[in-house]
Scaffold this active site. Structure first.
Site, mmCIF file in Angstrom:
data_model
loop_
_atom_site.group_PDB
_atom_site.id
_atom_site.type_symbol
_atom_site.label_atom_id
_atom_site.label_comp_id
_atom_site.label_asym_id
_atom_site.label_seq_id
_atom_site.Cartn_x
_atom_site.Cartn_y
_atom_site.Cartn_z
ATOM 1 N N GLU A 197 47.426 -21.946 18.498
ATOM 2 C CA GLU A 197 46.381 -21.097 19.075
ATOM 3 C C GLU A 197 45.782 -20.077 18.104
ATOM 4 O O GLU A 197 45.917 -18.857 18.319
ATOM 5 C CB GLU A 197 46.929 -20.360 20.306
ATOM 6 C CG GLU A 197 47.436 -21.265 21.405
ATOM 7 C CD GLU A 197 47.809 -20.515 22.684
ATOM 8 O OE1 GLU A 197 47.932 -19.275 22.640
ATOM 9 O OE2 GLU A 197 47.960 -21.163 23.730
ATOM 10 N N GLU A 390 51.605 -27.277 25.633
ATOM 11 C CA GLU A 390 52.072 -26.231 26.566
ATOM 12 C C GLU A 390 51.333 -26.355 27.884
ATOM 13 O O GLU A 390 50.109 -26.527 27.900
ATOM 14 C CB GLU A 390 51.782 -24.817 26.032
ATOM 15 C CG GLU A 390 52.683 -24.342 24.945
ATOM 16 C CD GLU A 390 52.368 -22.926 24.490
ATOM 17 O OE1 GLU A 390 51.942 -22.103 25.321
ATOM 18 O OE2 GLU A 390 52.532 -22.662 23.288
#
Ligand code: NOJ
Length: 485
Positions: A197, A390
């Site tokens: 991220e 995730e």
């Protein structure tokens, strides 16, 4: 007021929310036999042992201990100094046992850069290397494949002090680190992830936390700090190139937080109009350079308005696009609720209040948005190999309490079931999906929210480190059993 606002922005940034029902019964859909089913974690959130065996200080050690980030955010100082004690072999062997009983074949975890290069570059800490070698071996002995994230927000603090990701030299620091990782673990590990991220690290740390004292406007800071994302994308491409040249036979990917953008209020024209720009700033800002070799036009123009010097060179863009990841890691929690807001950076915000009746503190509960996202990646980005690295939820912890030795987290169980359904439906419809990981195997240190937010399949008593599988653990276990039949 400002504190509450920042806190809710940061939590939403990390978690994001959902709503909506996925009524289709996809429970019979089967993933291929070699599908990666896993749970995920990150070094700072689970390892603890923050000064053990010669480990250097990381950016988050600094934030938590010296800046007291959680003190400011949640009114109490909490750190990852002990976390859930997973650096301790006795502890992680128990966690491996829990994973084995759960039925996963993959564990996604990250390596702590300052554990193996305490000064960021230079001398390698052999004790750190030995720790990860043993962990990898222990996992493989249990039939669980390690999936390793090289970088999950925890840059060595000495490098942060040299400018961190905003310094172009960071690309060289990371290349050196990645080479150490591949030399030591490359033969044993089949899946590497260069970065977790980049956008959230920029937004949360470089934009919101680091420069809290800065006098510059949010527009200017945002447009300056975004350079860190560009450097992470370059560093990722460099690591991919190194990895491919080593011919190790595995795969290397990059993980992005991706959230379909929906107008906060679909009857509000300004919100509706804000959606495409927000989508560029949140999703396409990382997807387009990697898969198309360019930054999205409107986002670039909005950034350059406040920072005319943000002009990535043609050579950089070509380099990023010609060293593509072997797979795209997708972290999906919830869609973004977009609002036009003159006070938000660049006039848009993706963190409208969650109006959903299911009170996830990440946003509306919308599994169909995961389906849409995966289909969009297929269509717009040439159907890359994709792994959901995730997916998870928390519901203000009201369901994360032990009652008669049990934790009935029915909402989380439902969330996982429906998101797996959505993912497998997308796969049936042609998405090149190869894996799915739940965030997280265990409750753990949730960045600015510390231990006040629980997202694990296993409840952790932070005083005793005792793990108790929640109902969601057994739900996932049942799904995995059915998948194997
Ligand atoms: C994404 C991040 O990768 C992870 O570190 C974090 O804990 C989860 N989101 C939940 O917020």
């Amino acid at each position: 007021m400002r504190k509450t606002f920042i806190f809710s922005m940061l939590i939403a940034a990390l978690l994001l929310n959902f709503s909506c029902n996925n009524n289709a019964d996809n429970s019979k859909l089967k993933a291929p036999k070699d599908f990666l089913w896993g749970v995920a974690s990150a070094a700072y959130q689970v390892e603890g042992a923050y000064q053990a065996d010669g480990k250097g200080e990381s950016k988050w050690d600094f934030f938590a201990n010296k800046m007291g980030v959680t003190q400011f955010m949640i009114g109490v100082k909490q750190t990852g100094n002990i976390a859930i004690n997973q650096y301790d072999r006795k502890q992680y062997l128990q966690d491996i046992k829990l994973m084995k009983e759960l039925g996963v074949n993959t564990y996604r975890f990250s390596i702590s850069w300052p554990r193996i290069l305490p000064q960021g570059t230079g001398e390698v800490n052999e004790k750190g290397i030995a720790h990860y070698k043993l962990l990898i071996q222990d996992l493989k002995d249990a039939g669980i494949e390690p999936m390793i994230t090289l970088y999950h927000y925890d840059m060595p603090q000495v490098l942060v002090e040299k400018g961190g990701w905003n310094n172009r030299e960071s690309v060289e620091w990371y290349k050196n680190y990645a080479t150490v990782v591949f030399n030591n673990f490359g033969k044993e590990v089949r899946h590497f992830i260069t970065f977790n991220e980049p956008y959230i690290e920029f937004f949360l740390v470089d934009f919101m936390l680091n420069p809290m004292q800065s006098k510059e406007s949010a527009n200017v800071r945002y447009s300056k700090e975004i350079l860190s994302v560009h450097h992470e994308l370059l560093a990722s491409a460099e690591a991919i190139k190194i990895y491919h040249n080593m011919n190790l036979g595995g795969m290397i990917g990059i993980t992005f937080n991706l959230s379909p953008c929906l107008p906060m209020d679909s009857a509000n024209t300004a919100d509706v109009k804000a959606v495409p720009l927000q989508d560029e700033l949140l999703n396409r800002i990382v997807l387009d350079p990697v898969f198309k070799g360019k930054y999205p036009e409107n986002a670039l123009a909005a950034i350059q308005k406040y920072n005319p010097s943000f002009k990535p060179s043609v050579a950089d863009m070509q380099f990023i696009a010609s060293n593509k990841p072997d797979f795209l890691g997708v972290n999906f929690y919830a869609p973004a609720q977009v609002k036009a807001d003159v006070n938000a950076p660049l006039g848009v915000t993706w963190m409208g209040n969650n109006t959903d009746s299911v009170k996830m503190n990440t946003g509306p509960f919308m599994p169909d948005q995961l389906y849409n996202l995966l289909m969009r990646i297929k269509t717009e980005y040439n159907n890359p190999v994709t792994i959901i690295t995730e997916n998870g939820a928390c519901f203000n912890n009201h369901e994360d309490t032990i009652v008669n030795g049990k934790i009935n987290d029915t909402l989380r169980s439902d969330y996982i079931t429906r998101h797996i359904d959505a993912a497998l439906k997308a796969q049936k419809d042609g998405v090149n999906l190869k894996g799915y990981c739940v965030w997280s195997g265990w409750d753990n240190f949730e960045w600015v929210a510390g231990y006040t937010i629980r997202m694990g399949l296993c409840y952790v008593d932070y005083k005793t480190q005792k793990r108790t599988p929640k109902q969601s653990y057994y739900t996932y276990q049942e799904i995995l059993k059915q998948q194997k039949q």
